[in-house]
Design a protein around this motif. Sequence first.
Motif, mmCIF file in Angstrom:
data_model
loop_
_atom_site.group_PDB
_atom_site.id
_atom_site.type_symbol
_atom_site.label_atom_id
_atom_site.label_comp_id
_atom_site.label_asym_id
_atom_site.label_seq_id
_atom_site.Cartn_x
_atom_site.Cartn_y
_atom_site.Cartn_z
ATOM 1 N N VAL A 6 0.864 -1.177 0.000
ATOM 2 C CA VAL A 6 0.000 0.000 0.000
ATOM 3 C C VAL A 6 0.901 1.228 0.000
ATOM 4 N N ILE A 7 0.838 1.973 -1.081
ATOM 5 C CA ILE A 7 1.633 3.191 -1.213
ATOM 6 C C ILE A 7 0.827 4.329 -0.584
ATOM 7 N N GLY A 8 1.441 5.042 0.348
ATOM 8 C CA GLY A 8 0.703 6.071 1.078
ATOM 9 C C GLY A 8 -0.102 5.451 2.208
ATOM 10 N N GLY A 9 0.453 4.432 2.809
ATOM 11 C CA GLY A 9 -0.262 3.662 3.821
ATOM 12 C C GLY A 9 -0.477 4.349 5.151
ATOM 13 N N GLY A 14 -5.151 4.872 2.840
ATOM 14 C CA GLY A 14 -4.157 3.813 2.969
ATOM 15 C C GLY A 14 -4.278 3.046 4.264
ATOM 16 N N ARG A 15 -4.478 3.762 5.350
ATOM 17 C CA ARG A 15 -4.609 3.109 6.659
ATOM 18 C C ARG A 15 -5.818 2.180 6.693
ATOM 19 N N LEU A 70 -1.787 7.426 -2.890
ATOM 20 C CA LEU A 70 -1.100 8.721 -2.899
ATOM 21 C C LEU A 70 -2.083 9.828 -3.249
ATOM 22 N N ALA A 71 -2.018 10.905 -2.524
ATOM 23 C CA ALA A 71 -2.886 12.048 -2.802
ATOM 24 C C ALA A 71 -2.047 13.168 -3.402
ATOM 25 N N PRO A 72 -2.464 13.695 -4.564
ATOM 26 C CA PRO A 72 -1.725 14.798 -5.175
ATOM 27 C C PRO A 72 -2.043 16.131 -4.513
ATOM 28 N N VAL A 100 -5.422 2.002 -7.867
ATOM 29 C CA VAL A 100 -5.214 3.416 -7.551
ATOM 30 C C VAL A 100 -6.486 3.966 -6.909
ATOM 31 N N ILE A 101 -6.297 4.649 -5.786
ATOM 32 C CA ILE A 101 -7.406 5.344 -5.144
ATOM 33 C C ILE A 101 -7.408 6.764 -5.700
ATOM 34 N N GLY A 102 -8.430 7.094 -6.444
ATOM 35 C CA GLY A 102 -8.511 8.394 -7.098
ATOM 36 C C GLY A 102 -9.517 9.286 -6.396
ATOM 37 N N GLY A 103 -10.403 9.859 -7.174
ATOM 38 C CA GLY A 103 -11.406 10.739 -6.601
ATOM 39 C C GLY A 103 -12.577 10.903 -7.538
ATOM 40 N N ALA A 104 -13.650 11.452 -7.034
ATOM 41 C CA ALA A 104 -14.879 11.583 -7.798
ATOM 42 C C ALA A 104 -14.778 12.608 -8.925
#
Length: 154
Positions: A6-9, A14-15, A70-72, A100-104
Amino acid sequence: MTRIAVIGGTGYAGRHIISAAASQGHVVTSFSRSEPLEPVDGAEYRTADVTNSEVAAAIAEEFDVIVSALAPRGDMVGRVRPATAELASAAAAHGTRLGVIGGAGSLLAYDGGPKVIDTDGFPDAIKPEASEAGDVLDDLRASDESLDWFFISP
């Protein structure tokens, strides 16, 4: 069990991903720039700079699945897209699945409509983050078929 990186864990998403995966008995390792304030039992934590292509390649070689949370934002604006591209390249080369966890903001507001980011009322303050997440999604959609990927828009 599946070996999951998990990148950005240490961040919010991530947690929670680490907690859910560890509770299911998966081998979970977090990669982030800092140590967690509250480590999840059953997870391993490593500090690393995943914007480094050698680090990305090593992760893809060691794990079955990589989930990037990862959050930009902050000093990561403009760095998440190239880091994800490095992870995608390494994942494709090693047969590693990439999530990848992105956004709406990258989603369509309605079938055939504009992206959520382009609608009235979308907050200007988060447009840079949403825009970069959308670019990551576009890159994944354009990737070679050898990349096994998924993108989640919470």
